[in-house]
Design a protein around this motif. Sequence first.
Motif, PDB file in Angstrom:
ATOM      1  N   ASP A 123     -12.206   4.849   6.904  1.00 41.03           N
ATOM      2  CA  ASP A 123     -11.531   5.250   5.877  1.00 41.03           C
ATOM      3  C   ASP A 123     -12.689   5.493   5.117  1.00 41.03           C
ATOM      4  O   ASP A 123     -13.745   4.387   4.911  1.00 41.03           O
ATOM      5  N   THR A 124     -12.716   6.046   3.354  1.00 39.57           N
ATOM      6  CA  THR A 124     -13.833   6.208   2.641  1.00 39.57           C
ATOM      7  C   THR A 124     -13.327   4.941   2.269  1.00 39.57           C
ATOM      8  O   THR A 124     -14.218   4.634   1.314  1.00 39.57           O
ATOM      9  N   SER A 125     -12.779   4.593   1.806  1.00 39.20           N
ATOM     10  CA  SER A 125     -12.234   2.936   0.894  1.00 39.20           C
ATOM     11  C   SER A 125     -13.039   1.888   1.231  1.00 39.20           C
ATOM     12  O   SER A 125     -12.718   1.162   2.905  1.00 39.20           O
ATOM     13  N   ASP A 154      -3.255  10.309   8.780  1.00 34.69           N
ATOM     14  CA  ASP A 154      -2.547  10.511   7.468  1.00 34.69           C
ATOM     15  C   ASP A 154      -2.840  10.378   6.320  1.00 34.69           C
ATOM     16  O   ASP A 154      -2.971   9.251   5.133  1.00 34.69           O
ATOM     17  N   TYR A 190      -6.406   7.127  -4.392  1.00 35.81           N
ATOM     18  CA  TYR A 190      -6.113   5.879  -3.411  1.00 35.81           C
ATOM     19  C   TYR A 190      -7.228   4.712  -4.714  1.00 35.81           C
ATOM     20  O   TYR A 190      -7.397   4.267  -4.679  1.00 35.81           O
ATOM     21  N   TYR A 243       1.133  -1.280   0.385  1.00 36.21           N
ATOM     22  CA  TYR A 243       0.071   0.026  -0.119  1.00 36.21           C
ATOM     23  C   TYR A 243       0.689   1.161  -0.022  1.00 36.21           C
ATOM     24  O   TYR A 243       1.867   1.504   0.781  1.00 36.21           O
ATOM     25  N   GLY A 277      -6.653   3.444   6.400  1.00 32.05           N
ATOM     26  CA  GLY A 277      -5.497   2.357   4.747  1.00 32.05           C
ATOM     27  C   GLY A 277      -5.562   0.727   4.901  1.00 32.05           C
ATOM     28  O   GLY A 277      -6.662   0.064   5.252  1.00 32.05           O
ATOM     29  N   THR A 278      -4.815   0.344   4.918  1.00 31.15           N
ATOM     30  CA  THR A 278      -4.333  -1.305   5.004  1.00 31.15           C
ATOM     31  C   THR A 278      -4.885  -1.115   7.059  1.00 31.15           C
ATOM     32  O   THR A 278      -5.222  -2.738   7.068  1.00 31.15           O
ATOM     33  N   ASP A 303     -16.328   9.873   5.629  1.00 30.58           N
ATOM     34  CA  ASP A 303     -15.103  10.915   5.151  1.00 30.58           C
ATOM     35  C   ASP A 303     -14.838  11.415   6.770  1.00 30.58           C
ATOM     36  O   ASP A 303     -15.807  12.093   6.950  1.00 30.58           O
ATOM     37  N   ALA A 304     -13.350  11.819   6.743  1.00 34.24           N
ATOM     38  CA  ALA A 304     -12.776  11.748   7.895  1.00 34.24           C
ATOM     39  C   ALA A 304     -13.629  13.157   8.197  1.00 34.24           C
ATOM     40  O   ALA A 304     -13.778  13.727   9.216  1.00 34.24           O
ATOM     41  N   PHE A 318      -7.617   8.316   8.453  1.00 34.85           N
ATOM     42  CA  PHE A 318      -7.320   7.232   7.861  1.00 34.85           C
ATOM     43  C   PHE A 318      -6.743   6.261   7.732  1.00 34.85           C
ATOM     44  O   PHE A 318      -5.438   6.164   7.008  1.00 34.85           O
ATOM     45  N   LYS A 361       2.252   3.634   7.111  1.00 36.93           N
ATOM     46  CA  LYS A 361       3.169   3.256   7.667  1.00 36.93           C
ATOM     47  C   LYS A 361       3.498   2.422   8.875  1.00 36.93           C
ATOM     48  O   LYS A 361       3.833   2.480   9.704  1.00 36.93           O
ATOM     49  N   SER A 412     -11.663  13.050  -2.951  1.00 33.95           N
ATOM     50  CA  SER A 412     -11.256  13.580  -2.470  1.00 33.95           C
ATOM     51  C   SER A 412     -10.791  14.864  -1.746  1.00 33.95           C
ATOM     52  O   SER A 412      -9.619  14.689  -2.813  1.00 33.95           O
TER      53      SER A 412
HETATM   54  C1  LIG Z   1      -1.714   7.687   3.166  1.00 36.61           C
HETATM   55  S1  LIG Z   1      -3.205   6.607   2.748  1.00 36.61           S
HETATM   56  C2  LIG Z   1      -3.097   6.024   4.760  1.00 36.61           C
HETATM   57  C3  LIG Z   1      -2.186   4.730   4.951  1.00 36.61           C
HETATM   58  C4  LIG Z   1      -2.458   4.271   6.246  1.00 36.61           C
HETATM   59  N1  LIG Z   1      -2.621   5.235   7.536  1.00 36.61           N
HETATM   60  C5  LIG Z   1      -1.511   2.842   6.476  1.00 36.61           C
HETATM   61  O1  LIG Z   1      -0.483   2.573   7.603  1.00 36.61           O
HETATM   62  O2  LIG Z   1      -2.110   2.055   6.059  1.00 36.61           O
HETATM   63  C6  LIG Z   1      -4.628   7.796   2.988  1.00 36.61           C
HETATM   64  C7  LIG Z   1      -5.901   6.714   3.195  1.00 36.61           C
HETATM   65  O3  LIG Z   1      -7.290   7.956   2.879  1.00 36.61           O
HETATM   66  C8  LIG Z   1      -8.000   7.723   2.235  1.00 36.61           C
HETATM   67  N2  LIG Z   1      -8.797   8.662   2.132  1.00 36.61           N
HETATM   68  C9  LIG Z   1      -8.908   9.524   1.199  1.00 36.61           C
HETATM   69  N3  LIG Z   1      -9.777  10.334   1.322  1.00 36.61           N
HETATM   70  C10 LIG Z   1     -10.150  10.534   2.413  1.00 36.61           C
HETATM   71  C11 LIG Z   1     -11.237  11.242   3.149  1.00 36.61           C
HETATM   72  N4  LIG Z   1     -12.072  12.262   3.012  1.00 36.61           N
HETATM   73  N5  LIG Z   1     -11.585  10.556   4.679  1.00 36.61           N
HETATM   74  C12 LIG Z   1     -11.053   9.038   4.893  1.00 36.61           C
HETATM   75  N6  LIG Z   1      -9.856   8.850   4.039  1.00 36.61           N
HETATM   76  C13 LIG Z   1      -9.657   8.776   3.280  1.00 36.61           C
HETATM   77  C14 LIG Z   1      -7.389   6.817   1.560  1.00 36.61           C
HETATM   78  O4  LIG Z   1      -8.740   5.380   0.617  1.00 36.61           O
HETATM   79  C15 LIG Z   1      -6.090   6.171   1.399  1.00 36.61           C
HETATM   80  O5  LIG Z   1      -6.748   5.012   2.688  1.00 36.61           O
END
Ligand SMILES: C[S@@+](CC[C@H](N)C(=O)[O-])C[C@H]1O[C@@H](n2cnc3c(N)ncnc32)[C@H](O)[C@@H]1O
Length: 369
Positions: free
Chosen positions: A68-70, A221, A238, A20, A49-50, A205-206, A47, A24, A273
């Motif tokens: 997360d939005t995903s 993040d 993403y 990914y 992610g993984t 959405d955060a 946020f 982090k 986003s």
């Molecule tokens: C840098 S990655 C996070 C990585 C995570 N910290 C990890 O260690 O796996 C950023 C994440 O933000 C999510 N994202 C993007 N826009 C967003 C929003 N408005 N609200 C919440 N999540 C969002 C993406 O889907 C993505 O998974």
Amino acid sequence: MTRPDSPPLPPSPPTEGVKYAGSKLKLLPLILELARRTGARHLFDGFTGTSRVAQAFARTGHRVTANDTSVWSEIFATCYLRNRESAARYQELIDHLNALPPRDGWFTEHYGGDDRANGEKRPFRRHNTMKLDAVREEIDRLSLSAVGKAVALTSLMLALDKVDSTLGHFSSYLRAWSPRSRHQLRLEVPALFPNDAEHAVHRADALVLAPNVEADLAYYDPPYGSNNDKMPPSRVRYAAYYHFWTTVCLNDRPALFGRVNRRADSADTASASPFEEFRKDAEGRFLVIGALDRLIRGTRAPWIILSYSTGGRATAAQVRELLTAHGRVEEVVSVDHRRNVMAGMRWTNEWSRELSVPNRELLFLLRKG
Ligand SMILES: C[S@@+](CC[C@H](N)C(=O)[O-])C[C@H]1O[C@@H](n2cnc3c(N)ncnc32)[C@H](O)[C@@H]1O
């Protein structure tokens, strides 16, 4: 300022995740150490992610709200945070899925390739997408609970991630098959840690969720400023990079487009986003900074850890202004991307200057107010 007297940091507990951009994993010991200094018990991972950060906090006795939005992030977080059963309870399910006969289906048609593929690049070999077709149908056919389904899908995504022929995302595929793509897809029970803590998982959405989460500490993040050169900071999207995981989770046979068979709903015009915006507003401020400003303002937690990679679109001056407007920066850790994390790590109070140095991954501990 380096702190030579700092004792070595305890390692982070084990976590799992697919490849990914922006994961982090390597920074987990530092993030845990910053959190330890706040005494926080409830973490909001905005946020996730993984979900590796959320997993590490849950495993170290914290209560976690992951968001997360995903859709795939929601599945990972549900699998690890909301499961109350022992790993052994899922062995029969995973054995059953592994024993299914492979068959031709939708995933094989669009994502499976073989050596005769007349120049068309595909992310998986056919023998593995045929397994995927069989397993994914069966997961829907079985009447699994939401957590059981999340465990099965996480197991499937982790297994697929080990036999792919990609650079770690699905916006381009390798010209020659990767050695790992020859291996057989084999599911394993994820590394679960059953618990009865009050963890929560959201897909929102955060910006919308933050004002409703009463945590002690928020970890942010957002996607801006990735330093991964396979993923330019100007275009970190993403939904587009990981469209395939969305389809594995939803099994919705979406309309596809382009050379890599992306989901139509991950096109550039859709699913944007504010944190993935690289444009500026009328005052010359990057839109991502405006979004971050609103996010921090709306955050109820008194402590915030913010991840930021230098060299991204959000410029140093704008980040500095943002942080000082919202409280006191109590600690900053700066990590040189090009070096091994612990060797390249500095605790610093000269963070303002550090913001202008390229290839730095910064962690800010901000006390709000
Ligand atoms: C840098 S990655 C996070 C990585 C995570 N910290 C990890 O260690 O796996 C950023 C994440 O933000 C999510 N994202 C993007 N826009 C967003 C929003 N408005 N609200 C919440 N999540 C969002 C993406 O889907 C993505 O998974």
